[in-house]
Design an enzyme around this catalytic site. Structure first.
Site, PDB file in Angstrom:
ATOM      1  N   GLY A   1      32.418  43.551  23.650  1.00  0.00           N
ATOM      2  CA  GLY A   1      32.147  44.972  23.486  1.00  0.00           C
ATOM      3  C   GLY A   1      33.360  45.804  23.849  1.00  0.00           C
TER       4      GLY A   1
ATOM      5  CG  ASP B   1      40.320  35.704  32.903  1.00  0.00           C
ATOM      6  OD1 ASP B   1      41.375  35.142  32.543  1.00  0.00           O
ATOM      7  OD2 ASP B   1      39.682  36.477  32.157  1.00  0.00           O
TER       8      ASP B   1
ATOM      9  CE  LYS C   1      42.893  38.111  30.940  1.00  0.00           C
ATOM     10  NZ  LYS C   1      42.579  37.697  29.573  1.00  0.00           N
TER      11      LYS C   1
ATOM     12  CG  ASN D   1      41.154  40.353  33.493  1.00  0.00           C
ATOM     13  OD1 ASN D   1      40.959  41.112  32.548  1.00  0.00           O
ATOM     14  ND2 ASN D   1      40.825  39.079  33.470  1.00  0.00           N
TER      15      ASN D   1
END
Ligand SMILES: Nc1ncnc2c1ncn2[C@@H]1O[C@H](COP(=O)(O)OP(=O)(O)OP(=O)(O)O)[C@@H](O)[C@H]1O
Length: 660
Positions: A290, A404, A406, A409
């Site tokens: 989304g 995650d 990186k 983010n």
């Protein structure tokens, strides 16, 4: 020089080189061909070869065989399997018990006055910069609300009170005397008293502290005054208060200068939210399921980021558990003091979409700033690494592995502190040392044990990613960079890491080496998690308590001109025309068949509704007078940073040993 470095390595920072793999193996939508993609918990999508599926559950597993001797040939074949196509199964293990979150009401605060005493038509102060300029920042629950600028006019005088610059503070010596007389006023025309007629409104989700700090922009953002208090929602006393700010040492001596803050708490009568409660302002980014929008909450006029996720897409890609898991992690961290994790305010759903409303981080992605700077000076990278370490410590202490890490983010708030977002790949209920097996993450940042899939992996994967990230921030490119994903994986598992000459201190090099140890059992942090990592000499001198309380001034302040400024986000998104109607995701528009009740059941628990105990608590509060409507805001300036690109001259190579 920068171009030289990029050409030499065939590398220019881009999201496309870096692939996110989702549960079903679909790569994420190509966001402007720049965004890295994340290796989701499913098949690696670069290859259609699924001959060696990896049907292993993403669940905690402590009974892994202890065969630590990895033969290169075995590794190669495992690597091939990793590259070949992995199809893990999802389980419901990532659901959490329903966490309670309470939005207990609305807090309105106003800087009542910042003025000279009646008997003092002017203030005497020595300023380095005569264009003194005060501004305030209201901080509440990881949301920062900058006030407009308050002009200060100066009249030369012989009086001398020194205001320390950043340099003088660190050198313990005062600034040179300019001898200026200062009058603080909103108009800047020399009037002695001038109430600041602006206010901030906050949605209060828990009994957390509100802080107001007044800074002097023209004097190295020196603190002028501050106050902090916990909104008295539960106190049962009057909801209206006036507090005097404490002036800091140099400004204390500005004769008669006082500052007061007025606030009042208002009961939140609303118990549920829907998209209609928010006005959509801008598109900030697109994710796999989304979009993320900048929105304005209609009643309080607070600005938030709202992530809208398509249920159909989530179901199609078998990501229901992860999505509810993301919401639960955000609820869990927002209930505790988690200063470096983006704060969740509301979550709700419609028949077609899920909504996560979080504090808006106006500084944008670290990716954005790294892209512009190519690389950061070591001190700046150290600051981000240290705050990230605290974020990881917080997650790990809750049994959550982030998976995650990186630059895409990692968001910056208006002051330049980091906030982790996107918990879609995080896994909870994993204690330190326990293994899990799902193949997920983002290719460049994947730890070798994730790729090899020998015996699962632990929270140590987050420290590997931290090492990759620090290397990238300081050196300007990824340590394992390759155009081709298979080569990238080979580099991660077997490749040598090269450090450019003269860029990193010996401590930083050693720190990165220890984080990039291919043996997770010997990796820095394996023995004591974040507490052990903090001990490394790279962090020598860091005051961890001050850092955790955000009392350490960030080395870089993003340029943010007002609360809803989107200039730190990619215009590819922000220039898109959006209306509330756009909130209906394309997927739903194209297919109007409603989801079955069984499928809808999977999203049960996603909605968080204001708590009913609110009424009892709020009954005790007195009614309060309203505050004038809000005015435009103004944020403070930035601090320039050093951007020196150096020739990537290999100085040192190392190969993190896989064998213990
Ligand atoms: N609280 C926030 N404040 C400002 N921007 C945000 C916020 N949350 C998300 N964004 C922006 O939206 C982008 C996408 O958000 P997020 O990564 O959470 O979505 P996602 O669908 O999980 O993406 P991905 O598919 O990359 O995992 C972020 O990279 C960031 O640019």
């Amino acid at each position: 020089m920068v171009e030289f470095a990029k050409n030499l390595f065939g590398f220019s920072r881009g999201r496309s080189s870096n692939k996110k793999l989702s549960v079903s193996g679909d790569e994420k939508n190509d966001k402007s061909s720049k965004k890295s993609s994340t290796a989701g918990s499913g098949a690696v999508s670069e290859s259609s070869n699924t001959s060696c599926p990896r049907n292993q559950e993403d669940s905690a597993d402590t009974d892994q065989p202890d065969d630590s001797t990895a033969q290169a040939s075995q590794q190669e074949s495992q690597l091939q399997r990793g590259i070949g196509g992995l199809q893990p199964q999802r389980t419901n293990s990532e659901y959490y018990p329903k966490a309670e979150q309470k939005v207990i009401g609305t807090l309105k605060v106003r800087l009542e006055s910042l003025q000279a005493g009646k008997d003092t038509p002017s203030l005497e102060v020595e300023l380095l910069n005569q264009n003194s300029d005060f501004y305030g920042v209201f901080d509440y629950d990881s949301a920062s609300f900058p006030t407009p600028s308050m002009c200060v006019s100066h009249i030369r005088t012989n009086a001398a009170i020194s205001i320390p610059t950043r340099e003088s503070r660190s050198n313990s010596r005062s600034s040179s005397a300019l001898g200026v007389r200062t009058v603080a006023s909103k108009s800047g025309a020399g009037s002695p008293a001038s109430p600041m007629d602006f206010h901030a409104v906050f949605d209060v989700a828990a009994d957390k502290e509100m802080k107001l700090i007044i800074y002097d922009k023209a004097n190295n953002n020196c603190r002028v005054a501050q106050c902090q208090f916990i909104p008295p929602f539960a106190a049962g006393s009057a909801a209206t208060r006036v507090l005097e700010l404490q002036m800091t040492e140099p400004y204390k001596r500005l004769h008669g200068l006082t500052a007061k803050v007025y606030f009042y708490c208002q009961q939140n009568l609303k118990h549920s939210y829907s998209p209609d409660d928010f006005q959509v302002l801008k598109l900030l980014g697109k994710g796999t399921f989304g979009q993320v929008y900048l929105v304005c909450k209609k009643d309080t006029k607070r600005i938030y980021a709202m992530k809208v996720l398509s249920k159909k897409l989530i179901v199609r890609r078998k990501e229901v558990a992860h999505t509810v898991g993301e919401r639960n992690i955000l609820v869990r961290t927002s209930l505790s003091y988690s200063p470096f994790i983006v704060g969740l305010k509301f979550s709700f759903q419609t028949p077609s979409d899920l909504y996560l409303v979080t504090d808006y981080m106006a500084g944008g992605e670290l990716f954005w700033h790294l892209q512009k700077a190519v690389r950061f000076p070591e001190d700046r990278a150290k600051f981000y690494t240290a705050e990230l370490l605290l974020a990881l410590q917080e997650l790990h202490s809750h049994g959550i592995v982030y998976r995650d890490l990186k630059p895409e983010n990692i968001l910056l708030d208006v002051k330049g502190h980091i906030a982790l977002c996107d918990f879609g790949l995080s896994k909870a209920n994993l204690s330190v040392g326990t293994t899990t097996r799902t193949f997920c993450g983002t290719t460049d940042y994947l730890a070798p044990e994730v790729i090899l899939d020998e015996k699962g992996y632990t929270m140590m994967v987050d420290f590997w990613s931290l090492g990759v990230l620090l290397y990238e921030m300081t050196c300007g490119w990824s340590p394992f960079y390759a155009d081709d994903t298979q080569q990238l994986y080979r580099n991660i598992v077997f490749g040598k890491v090269r450090f450019p000459r003269g860029v990193l201190s010996p401590e930083a090099r050693d720190f990165i080496k220890q984080l990039l140890n291919r043996n997770p059992e010997l990796r820095l942090g394996a023995k004591g998690d974040a507490a052990e990592v903090k001990q490394h000499p790279f962090f020598r001198g860091i005051d961890w308590d001050a850092l955790a309380q955000k009392r350490v001034q960030p080395p870089f302040r993003p340029e943010v001109s007002n609360e809803s400024d989107v200039s730190n986000f990619d215009t590819e998104f922000t220039s898109t025309n959006v209306t509330s109607r756009n909130l209906i995701t394309e997927d739903d528009m194209s297919n109007s068949v409603p989801l079955s009740s069984t499928i809808q059941n999977g999203f049960k628990g996603f909605t968080y509704v204001n708590d009913s105990s609110l009424d009892e608590r709020m009954q005790q509060l007195h009614s309060a007078s309203p505050v004038p409507p809000s005015h435009s805001n103004h944020a403070d300036g930035d601090v320039s940073m050093e951007e020196v690109a150096q020739e990537p001259d290999d100085e040192e190579m190392f190969l993190g040993q896989y064998e213990p």
